[in-house]
Design a protein around this motif. Sequence first.
Motif, PDB file in Angstrom:
ATOM      1  N   GLY A 114       0.788  -1.217   0.000  1.00  0.00           N
ATOM      2  CA  GLY A 114       0.000   0.000   0.000  1.00  0.00           C
ATOM      3  C   GLY A 114       0.819   1.266   0.000  1.00  0.00           C
ATOM      4  N   LEU A 115       2.140   1.116  -0.096  1.00  0.00           N
ATOM      5  CA  LEU A 115       2.993   2.305  -0.160  1.00  0.00           C
ATOM      6  C   LEU A 115       2.954   2.953  -1.541  1.00  0.00           C
ATOM      7  N   ASN A 116       2.641   2.133  -2.559  1.00  0.00           N
ATOM      8  CA  ASN A 116       2.646   2.576  -3.951  1.00  0.00           C
ATOM      9  C   ASN A 116       3.949   3.296  -4.319  1.00  0.00           C
ATOM     10  N   LEU A 117       5.029   2.660  -3.971  1.00  0.00           N
ATOM     11  CA  LEU A 117       6.356   3.209  -4.268  1.00  0.00           C
ATOM     12  C   LEU A 117       6.534   3.373  -5.776  1.00  0.00           C
ATOM     13  N   ASN A 118       7.259   4.428  -6.149  1.00  0.00           N
ATOM     14  CA  ASN A 118       7.595   4.623  -7.562  1.00  0.00           C
ATOM     15  C   ASN A 118       8.303   3.369  -8.102  1.00  0.00           C
ATOM     16  N   PRO A 119       7.876   2.838  -9.256  1.00  0.00           N
ATOM     17  CA  PRO A 119       8.475   1.603  -9.790  1.00  0.00           C
ATOM     18  C   PRO A 119       9.981   1.693  -9.971  1.00  0.00           C
ATOM     19  N   TYR A 120      10.482   2.857 -10.344  1.00  0.00           N
ATOM     20  CA  TYR A 120      11.929   2.958 -10.544  1.00  0.00           C
ATOM     21  C   TYR A 120      12.667   2.914  -9.208  1.00  0.00           C
ATOM     22  N   ALA A 121      12.051   3.477  -8.180  1.00  0.00           N
ATOM     23  CA  ALA A 121      12.609   3.308  -6.837  1.00  0.00           C
ATOM     24  C   ALA A 121      12.551   1.836  -6.449  1.00  0.00           C
ATOM     25  N   GLY A 122      11.489   1.170  -6.901  1.00  0.00           N
ATOM     26  CA  GLY A 122      11.361  -0.266  -6.647  1.00  0.00           C
ATOM     27  C   GLY A 122      12.515  -1.046  -7.261  1.00  0.00           C
ATOM     28  N   LEU A 123      12.919  -0.627  -8.453  1.00  0.00           N
ATOM     29  CA  LEU A 123      14.056  -1.277  -9.117  1.00  0.00           C
ATOM     30  C   LEU A 123      15.323  -1.161  -8.277  1.00  0.00           C
ATOM     31  N   ILE A 124      15.504   0.052  -7.717  1.00  0.00           N
ATOM     32  CA  ILE A 124      16.692   0.259  -6.885  1.00  0.00           C
ATOM     33  C   ILE A 124      16.622  -0.624  -5.642  1.00  0.00           C
ATOM     34  N   VAL A 125      15.405  -0.705  -5.058  1.00  0.00           N
ATOM     35  CA  VAL A 125      15.227  -1.577  -3.896  1.00  0.00           C
ATOM     36  C   VAL A 125      15.605  -3.015  -4.250  1.00  0.00           C
ATOM     37  N   LEU A 126      15.178  -3.445  -5.429  1.00  0.00           N
ATOM     38  CA  LEU A 126      15.469  -4.807  -5.886  1.00  0.00           C
ATOM     39  C   LEU A 126      16.972  -5.088  -5.888  1.00  0.00           C
ATOM     40  N   LEU A 127      17.729  -4.173  -6.500  1.00  0.00           N
ATOM     41  CA  LEU A 127      19.173  -4.373  -6.601  1.00  0.00           C
ATOM     42  C   LEU A 127      19.836  -4.279  -5.226  1.00  0.00           C
ATOM     43  N   LEU A 128      19.368  -3.297  -4.429  1.00  0.00           N
ATOM     44  CA  LEU A 128      19.934  -3.143  -3.082  1.00  0.00           C
ATOM     45  C   LEU A 128      19.662  -4.372  -2.231  1.00  0.00           C
ATOM     46  N   ALA A 129      18.461  -4.953  -2.398  1.00  0.00           N
ATOM     47  CA  ALA A 129      18.129  -6.147  -1.618  1.00  0.00           C
ATOM     48  C   ALA A 129      19.109  -7.266  -1.947  1.00  0.00           C
ATOM     49  N   GLY A 130      19.401  -7.449  -3.246  1.00  0.00           N
ATOM     50  CA  GLY A 130      20.368  -8.479  -3.635  1.00  0.00           C
ATOM     51  C   GLY A 130      21.732  -8.221  -3.024  1.00  0.00           C
ATOM     52  N   ALA A 131      22.171  -6.961  -3.096  1.00  0.00           N
ATOM     53  CA  ALA A 131      23.486  -6.613  -2.552  1.00  0.00           C
ATOM     54  C   ALA A 131      23.514  -6.796  -1.038  1.00  0.00           C
ATOM     55  N   ALA A 132      22.414  -6.424  -0.380  1.00  0.00           N
ATOM     56  CA  ALA A 132      22.376  -6.504   1.083  1.00  0.00           C
ATOM     57  C   ALA A 132      22.442  -7.952   1.550  1.00  0.00           C
ATOM     58  N   VAL A 133      21.691  -8.832   0.888  1.00  0.00           N
ATOM     59  CA  VAL A 133      21.740 -10.248   1.258  1.00  0.00           C
ATOM     60  C   VAL A 133      23.163 -10.772   1.085  1.00  0.00           C
ATOM     61  N   GLY A 134      23.796 -10.402  -0.042  1.00  0.00           N
ATOM     62  CA  GLY A 134      25.165 -10.840  -0.285  1.00  0.00           C
ATOM     63  C   GLY A 134      26.123 -10.298   0.765  1.00  0.00           C
ATOM     64  N   PHE A 135      25.896  -9.066   1.175  1.00  0.00           N
ATOM     65  CA  PHE A 135      26.762  -8.437   2.173  1.00  0.00           C
ATOM     66  C   PHE A 135      26.672  -9.178   3.509  1.00  0.00           C
ATOM     67  N   VAL A 136      25.447  -9.486   3.917  1.00  0.00           N
ATOM     68  CA  VAL A 136      25.262 -10.212   5.181  1.00  0.00           C
ATOM     69  C   VAL A 136      25.902 -11.599   5.084  1.00  0.00           C
ATOM     70  N   ASN A 137      25.644 -12.295   3.981  1.00  0.00           N
ATOM     71  CA  ASN A 137      26.306 -13.594   3.765  1.00  0.00           C
ATOM     72  C   ASN A 137      27.812 -13.447   3.908  1.00  0.00           C
ATOM     73  N   GLY A 138      28.359 -12.452   3.213  1.00  0.00           N
ATOM     74  CA  GLY A 138      29.802 -12.249   3.198  1.00  0.00           C
ATOM     75  C   GLY A 138      30.346 -12.005   4.592  1.00  0.00           C
ATOM     76  N   LEU A 139      29.684 -11.138   5.338  1.00  0.00           N
ATOM     77  CA  LEU A 139      30.153 -10.843   6.699  1.00  0.00           C
ATOM     78  C   LEU A 139      30.170 -12.109   7.547  1.00  0.00           C
ATOM     79  N   LEU A 140      29.065 -12.872   7.470  1.00  0.00           N
ATOM     80  CA  LEU A 140      28.968 -14.061   8.315  1.00  0.00           C
ATOM     81  C   LEU A 140      30.009 -15.112   7.917  1.00  0.00           C
ATOM     82  N   ILE A 141      30.255 -15.238   6.621  1.00  0.00           N
ATOM     83  CA  ILE A 141      31.175 -16.280   6.150  1.00  0.00           C
ATOM     84  C   ILE A 141      32.624 -15.831   6.309  1.00  0.00           C
ATOM     85  N   VAL A 142      32.910 -14.599   5.885  1.00  0.00           N
ATOM     86  CA  VAL A 142      34.305 -14.153   5.834  1.00  0.00           C
ATOM     87  C   VAL A 142      34.783 -13.646   7.193  1.00  0.00           C
TER      88      VAL A 142
END
Lengths: 251, 360
Positions: free
Chosen positions: B127-155
Amino acid sequence: MLDNNTVAVPRLAATHLSKWYGHVGALREVSVEFWPGLTGIVGDNGAGKSTLLKIFSGFEVPDEGEVLLDGHPVAFHTARAARTVGIESLYQSLALVNTLSVADNVFLGRELYRRILGMRVVDRRAMRKDADDALKLLRISMPPSRVGVKQLSGGQRQAVALARAMYFGARVVLLDEPTASLGPRETAAFLRIIRDTADHGETVVVVGHNLPQMLELADHLLVMRAGRIVAAFSPKETSLRELTDFMVGSA
Amino acid sequence: MTRVSGEKEAAALAQPTGQEADSPAAAEAELQQISGDSRALSLLRDASLLPVLVALIVFGALISPYFLQGDNFWGIGQYASSIALITAGEALVLMIGSMDLSLGGTYGFAPMLATWLVAPASAFGVGLNLNPYAGLIVLLLAGAAVGFVNGLLIVKAHLSAFIVTLGMLIGLAGVQDGLVDGQTISALPTCFSYIGGNFWGPVPVSLVATAVVFVVVGLFLRYRRAGRAIYAVGGSAEAARAAGINVDRVKIGVYMAAGVLAAMGGFVEMGRDGAITASQGYSEGVIFIAFASAVIGGVSLLGGKGNMVGVAVGVLVLAVVQNILDLKNVNVFWENAVYGLVILIALVIARVIGDRETQT
Ligand SMILES: Nc1ncnc2c1ncn2[C@@H]1O[C@H](COP(=O)(O)OP(=O)(O)OP(=O)(O)O)[C@@H](O)[C@H]1O
Ligand SMILES: [Mg+2]
């Protein structure tokens, strides 16, 4: 090697180096000088030879004491820092990446670049050519440098590591038991290479257990025992017998 | 003895094959000859499974008249695009000698999160109706963030990559499910479905986009210092460290890049479907396809080896097999059994070919 040497300060030196591992005094107040030419270090197991080299090559930090390069104090906490000032160490397995080519290994972390459309890209062709040239200087038979390192023999691997050191203008080359895993023929060939390197004016330090070999190879010999340097010789003025006595502490 | 310098010792260092030339001149001639044809060879070597792919395509054309027809053929490309992106991510992680199961979770979670923020509440959005292009950025950031957390925990925390990314996989799938109560969001903004769903003439946009990504990643690996560092870290972390490479940073960077690639893959898949389901990613087991494709494509599970040409061929081989199975209407209950068998055979072939290889 020292006769035609006009340098007044040793290339590499240390004063009062101490290193403790818990209660083990691996090095106790060691002061030492390395000049151009080939210095051999001998000593019993656990005498502290490797620890001394590790400190010079940045793998270990001394608890006390100072390292001097060309008379100036230097301190480094990483192998990278040691390399930057021209101190290279060869550790047989540590130094090379098996899955990469010879050229990639020679230039690992120090790649050559060219520009394409204003962007810096790794210049693989130049790296291959320079690596081939550097290896040719060592006068050993090698496959082309684009070949994977895992296809090389132990001696060839050592040569790659040495070529890397020389290419980047190493001022000091440290070798810890470089021929330990080589066969007799490869050992002879590799010793010839490091002898050449020393004759070329480099400062080469070799730790070794083979006393007759060290007597023949080195310009100077240091004997270590229990974390101390207990004797220094010119190979001409000592004997196997005397070396052994100093090593085990009966001299 | 050590003063003696000359060819005798030089020869002693020669490879024990006995084929080494005796005189320096002859050795040099041989050297020239070997390196002369190397460029053509290295391209071929990158695509060592290419003959298998060609054989599969011929086979497909023989058993189904429909196989080579435009919409089926390009459809394979469209289907393969999303798989190719997540596989590229997995390949990078394998190259540093690790593994990342959570990419399968990111593949569903990242597009779900972005769509959930963008879609209206009536279509299971938040229900936030976020701008789709902002949504795209969220998508990429989410991928990077998951990878970052994985990396911290593993490395940094030295936890097992298998356990960390397994936990992350299941956790992400849970969040993906939970955001929409297991529902499907099919009200996608145009820019969410454009890449995955549209065609330029007969060519799927996703295929073009994926090809661009592959070229960029491939050139990066080959020609940038950080790319070379990935191979070095995977080949020997110790040697890489000794060479002054910041091993931890390279590893964490790779986990993040892999997360972003998986998010992009999921994004393309969502566009192809025209909807994001709660089951995209984890439940459909996409991570196994990514693993298999990467390894068939010549990426070593031990690290340090692999390249994007090989990965592309690996993805296409499995995509073509999947398509042939679909076309032949193999009993759906048996389809996975056949698919699994094909994967095993492809792995054996890839290994036999790969063992002859020498280079990254
Ligand atoms: N990382 C370490 N942790 C604990 N003790 C160590 C460590 N490295 C060396 N030591 C100890 O320090 C002493 C000196 O070790 P060092 O490796 O320098 O000996 P060395 O002269 O090279 O012996 P060798 O001839 O067996 O190689 C030994 O008693 C060794 O057990
Ligand atoms: Mg030692």
